[in-house]
Motif scaffolding. Structure first.
Motif, PDB file in Angstrom:
ATOM      1  N   ARG A  60      -7.054  54.590  -8.811  1.00  0.00           N
ATOM      2  CA  ARG A  60      -5.907  55.227  -8.160  1.00  0.00           C
ATOM      3  C   ARG A  60      -4.692  54.319  -8.290  1.00  0.00           C
ATOM      4  N   VAL A  61      -3.568  54.895  -8.714  1.00  0.00           N
ATOM      5  CA  VAL A  61      -2.340  54.132  -8.891  1.00  0.00           C
ATOM      6  C   VAL A  61      -1.724  53.826  -7.530  1.00  0.00           C
ATOM      7  N   ILE A  62      -1.380  52.572  -7.312  1.00  0.00           N
ATOM      8  CA  ILE A  62      -0.687  52.183  -6.084  1.00  0.00           C
ATOM      9  C   ILE A  62       0.814  52.078  -6.363  1.00  0.00           C
ATOM     10  N   PRO A  63       1.665  52.293  -5.355  1.00  0.00           N
ATOM     11  CA  PRO A  63       3.124  52.151  -5.557  1.00  0.00           C
ATOM     12  C   PRO A  63       3.486  50.667  -5.712  1.00  0.00           C
ATOM     13  N   ALA A  64       3.316  50.154  -6.907  1.00  0.00           N
ATOM     14  CA  ALA A  64       3.311  48.713  -7.153  1.00  0.00           C
ATOM     15  C   ALA A  64       4.673  48.123  -7.500  1.00  0.00           C
ATOM     16  N   ARG A  65       5.708  48.957  -7.491  1.00  0.00           N
ATOM     17  CA  ARG A  65       7.053  48.469  -7.811  1.00  0.00           C
ATOM     18  C   ARG A  65       7.809  48.243  -6.505  1.00  0.00           C
ATOM     19  N   LEU A  66       8.289  47.013  -6.299  1.00  0.00           N
ATOM     20  CA  LEU A  66       8.934  46.636  -5.043  1.00  0.00           C
ATOM     21  C   LEU A  66      10.331  46.089  -5.301  1.00  0.00           C
ATOM     22  N   PHE A  67      11.238  46.447  -4.421  1.00  0.00           N
ATOM     23  CA  PHE A  67      12.601  45.925  -4.471  1.00  0.00           C
ATOM     24  C   PHE A  67      12.820  45.057  -3.241  1.00  0.00           C
ATOM     25  N   GLY A  68      13.297  43.836  -3.461  1.00  0.00           N
ATOM     26  CA  GLY A  68      13.516  42.930  -2.341  1.00  0.00           C
ATOM     27  C   GLY A  68      14.540  41.864  -2.684  1.00  0.00           C
ATOM     28  N   LYS A  69      14.481  40.762  -1.950  1.00  0.00           N
ATOM     29  CA  LYS A  69      15.469  39.693  -2.136  1.00  0.00           C
ATOM     30  C   LYS A  69      14.813  38.329  -2.003  1.00  0.00           C
ATOM     31  N   ARG A  70      15.432  37.350  -2.645  1.00  0.00           N
ATOM     32  CA  ARG A  70      15.205  35.940  -2.387  1.00  0.00           C
ATOM     33  C   ARG A  70      16.541  35.410  -1.911  1.00  0.00           C
ATOM     34  N   GLY A  71      16.666  35.228  -0.613  1.00  0.00           N
ATOM     35  CA  GLY A  71      17.981  34.952  -0.051  1.00  0.00           C
ATOM     36  C   GLY A  71      18.851  36.188  -0.194  1.00  0.00           C
ATOM     37  N   GLU A  72      19.981  36.030  -0.892  1.00  0.00           N
ATOM     38  CA  GLU A  72      20.861  37.177  -1.136  1.00  0.00           C
ATOM     39  C   GLU A  72      20.677  37.785  -2.522  1.00  0.00           C
ATOM     40  N   ALA A  73      19.857  37.146  -3.334  1.00  0.00           N
ATOM     41  CA  ALA A  73      19.645  37.629  -4.703  1.00  0.00           C
ATOM     42  C   ALA A  73      18.682  38.820  -4.718  1.00  0.00           C
ATOM     43  N   ILE A  75      15.968  41.241  -6.263  1.00  0.00           N
ATOM     44  CA  ILE A  75      14.874  41.037  -7.215  1.00  0.00           C
ATOM     45  C   ILE A  75      13.942  42.242  -7.181  1.00  0.00           C
ATOM     46  N   GLU A  76      13.450  42.616  -8.347  1.00  0.00           N
ATOM     47  CA  GLU A  76      12.470  43.685  -8.484  1.00  0.00           C
ATOM     48  C   GLU A  76      11.177  43.085  -9.020  1.00  0.00           C
ATOM     49  N   VAL A  77      10.043  43.444  -8.427  1.00  0.00           N
ATOM     50  CA  VAL A  77       8.762  42.993  -8.951  1.00  0.00           C
ATOM     51  C   VAL A  77       7.850  44.196  -9.163  1.00  0.00           C
ATOM     52  N   THR A  78       7.010  44.101 -10.185  1.00  0.00           N
ATOM     53  CA  THR A  78       5.985  45.107 -10.440  1.00  0.00           C
ATOM     54  C   THR A  78       4.645  44.399 -10.471  1.00  0.00           C
ATOM     55  N   LEU A  79       3.798  44.694  -9.514  1.00  0.00           N
ATOM     56  CA  LEU A  79       2.465  44.106  -9.472  1.00  0.00           C
ATOM     57  C   LEU A  79       1.658  44.587 -10.676  1.00  0.00           C
ATOM     58  N   HIS A  80       0.802  43.727 -11.212  1.00  0.00           N
ATOM     59  CA  HIS A  80       0.003  44.194 -12.346  1.00  0.00           C
ATOM     60  C   HIS A  80      -1.454  43.775 -12.282  1.00  0.00           C
ATOM     61  N   LYS A  81      -1.834  42.803 -11.453  1.00  0.00           N
ATOM     62  CA  LYS A  81      -3.250  42.437 -11.382  1.00  0.00           C
ATOM     63  C   LYS A  81      -3.518  41.677 -10.096  1.00  0.00           C
ATOM     64  N   GLN A  82      -4.517  42.152  -9.347  1.00  0.00           N
ATOM     65  CA  GLN A  82      -4.914  41.457  -8.127  1.00  0.00           C
ATOM     66  C   GLN A  82      -5.697  40.205  -8.474  1.00  0.00           C
ATOM     67  N   GLU A  83      -5.362  39.094  -7.798  1.00  0.00           N
ATOM     68  CA  GLU A  83      -6.016  37.823  -8.077  1.00  0.00           C
ATOM     69  C   GLU A  83      -6.892  37.348  -6.924  1.00  0.00           C
ATOM     70  N   GLY A  84      -6.753  37.948  -5.773  1.00  0.00           N
ATOM     71  CA  GLY A  84      -7.511  37.523  -4.602  1.00  0.00           C
ATOM     72  C   GLY A  84      -6.982  38.257  -3.389  1.00  0.00           C
ATOM     73  N   LEU A  85      -7.473  37.896  -2.219  1.00  0.00           N
ATOM     74  CA  LEU A  85      -7.070  38.561  -0.995  1.00  0.00           C
ATOM     75  C   LEU A  85      -5.571  38.367  -0.760  1.00  0.00           C
ATOM     76  N   GLY A  86      -4.813  39.448  -0.892  1.00  0.00           N
ATOM     77  CA  GLY A  86      -3.369  39.385  -0.666  1.00  0.00           C
ATOM     78  C   GLY A  86      -2.580  38.771  -1.794  1.00  0.00           C
ATOM     79  N   GLN A  87      -3.228  38.439  -2.915  1.00  0.00           N
ATOM     80  CA  GLN A  87      -2.527  37.790  -4.030  1.00  0.00           C
ATOM     81  C   GLN A  87      -2.515  38.702  -5.253  1.00  0.00           C
ATOM     82  N   TRP A  88      -1.339  38.808  -5.874  1.00  0.00           N
ATOM     83  CA  TRP A  88      -1.169  39.656  -7.062  1.00  0.00           C
ATOM     84  C   TRP A  88      -0.311  38.947  -8.095  1.00  0.00           C
ATOM     85  N   ARG A  89      -0.712  39.092  -9.347  1.00  0.00           N
ATOM     86  CA  ARG A  89       0.188  38.760 -10.449  1.00  0.00           C
ATOM     87  C   ARG A  89       1.236  39.868 -10.546  1.00  0.00           C
TER      88      ARG A  89
END
Length: 352
Positions: A60-73, A75-89
């Protein structure tokens, strides 16, 4: 092999922006039995035989595209592989604005720490939630990770949450749809059952890297992203029983095929599987676990076009794609499909 061999020109108007409605009304190019004929997906039951076994991917496809910030910058991230509990590449844009130890913040309640960085914009994120809570946060704040060739506003399209999910979807974890499965409807499944075609599912959590064009000049230099897959002992046994009694294994999509081939021994026996696979299939590969393949039309220079060229024959697939473009078939994730016969087995039948 030179990657240029798998290049072709595709007019922009051939790229599908939305799926066919109903889904089983999509066109299907039939390349079985030495022919090339234009059909539609709902004809599939008549093209298979009683006793064949259809294997689909139930990720099942998860909504893996996220829009956020680092400070005021921004940034967009797209998850592609789970590496552990709560961790994603994830692939980050622009990745240079994220450093190890910094926080990528979606909002006050949902954020992730950058644990590692690699080439190509890849980062390892550790979220402040995990398990079911992480999936719930992605469902609330994420956007479906549509391929870049499908044009959408940054916020996405709510209809894609339905359209970019197959009828087989059960297990959360994919960040790209197993797109051949998008063509199936309840009516088509009922007709397959009535025809005496068995159906089962396996799981491969599709990663974003599967659909990326190859950026090296030679296939020997390309490295596939690993994806996690599972085939139960019961399904493996049924696959082997089906072939032993003369039935064919029909893979719905390249993801199902890649997992089946990862689990298949040299003698064609498919074993239970629960592991990662980074199998990369190019012409010259000898297929062991699959007889027929239902698959969409793929990107030029992609590992998937290389795979179908290996499965059905390079010259045959070049001719098929030229035909599909001339006949205005719809390409890529929301597009039409083809039914392919394994070239290895066609040659074996000719010699027998």
């Amino acid at each position: 092999m030179k990657v240029d061999l798998f290049d072709f020109d595709l007019p922009r108007e051939c790229i599908a922006e939305h799926p066919a409605d109903p889904r089983d009304s999509a066109r299907m190019l039939d390349l079985t039995g030495g022919q090339m004929s234009d059909r539609i997906v709902r004809e599939l039951p008549d093209m298979l035989r009683p006793g064949d076994l259809l294997i689909s991917n139930d990720t099942r496809v998860i909504p893996a595209r996220l829009f956020g910030k680092r400070g005021e910058a921004k940034i967009e991230v797209t998850l592609h592989k789970q590496e552990g509990l709560g961790q994603w590449r994830a692939f980050a844009k622009p990745a240079k604005k994220l450093r190890i130890g910094e926080i990528f913040k979606v909002n006050e309640a949902f954020e992730a720490e950058v644990m590692d960085k690699k080439d190509g914009g890849e980062v390892l994120l550790r979220f402040n939630v995990s398990g079911a809570d992480l999936i719930a946060a992605l469902e609330k704040y994420g956007v479906m990770p549509l391929p870049p060739y499908i044009r959408r506003d940054a916020g996405g399209d709510d209809q894609d949450r339905h359209d970019y999910q197959t009828i087989f979807a059960r297990h959360d974890g994919a960040v790209a749809a197993p797109t051949a499965g998008l063509h199936f409807t309840p009516e088509l499944l009922a007709n397959l059952d009535a025809r005496g075609i068995a159906r089962r599912t396996i799981t491969l959590h599709v990663g974003a890297g599967t659909f990326l064009p190859v950026k090296v000049d030679d296939t020997d230099d390309h490295k596939m992203h690993a994806e996690w897959g599972s085939i139960s002992p019961e399904i493996a046994a049924l696959i082997n029983e089906t072939r032993a009694r003369g039935g064919r294994i029909v893979a719905v999509g390249t993801t199902s095929l890649r997992l089946l081939e990862s689990a298949a021994r040299e003698d064609g026996i498919v074993e239970p599987f629960e592991n990662e696979t980074s199998i990369f299939i190019t012409p010259g590969y000898k297929f062991r676990g699959v007889d027929l393949l239902l698959t969409n039309f793929h990107l030029p220079r992609s590992t998937l076009f290389m795979l179908v060229s290996a499965f059905a024959g390079y010259d045959r697939m070049k001719a098929a794609y030229n035909h599909a473009i001339a006949q205005k078939y719809r390409f890529y994730s929301y597009g039409d499909c083809s039914l392919l016969e394994c070239a290895n087995q066609v040659e074996a039948l000719k010699k027998s």
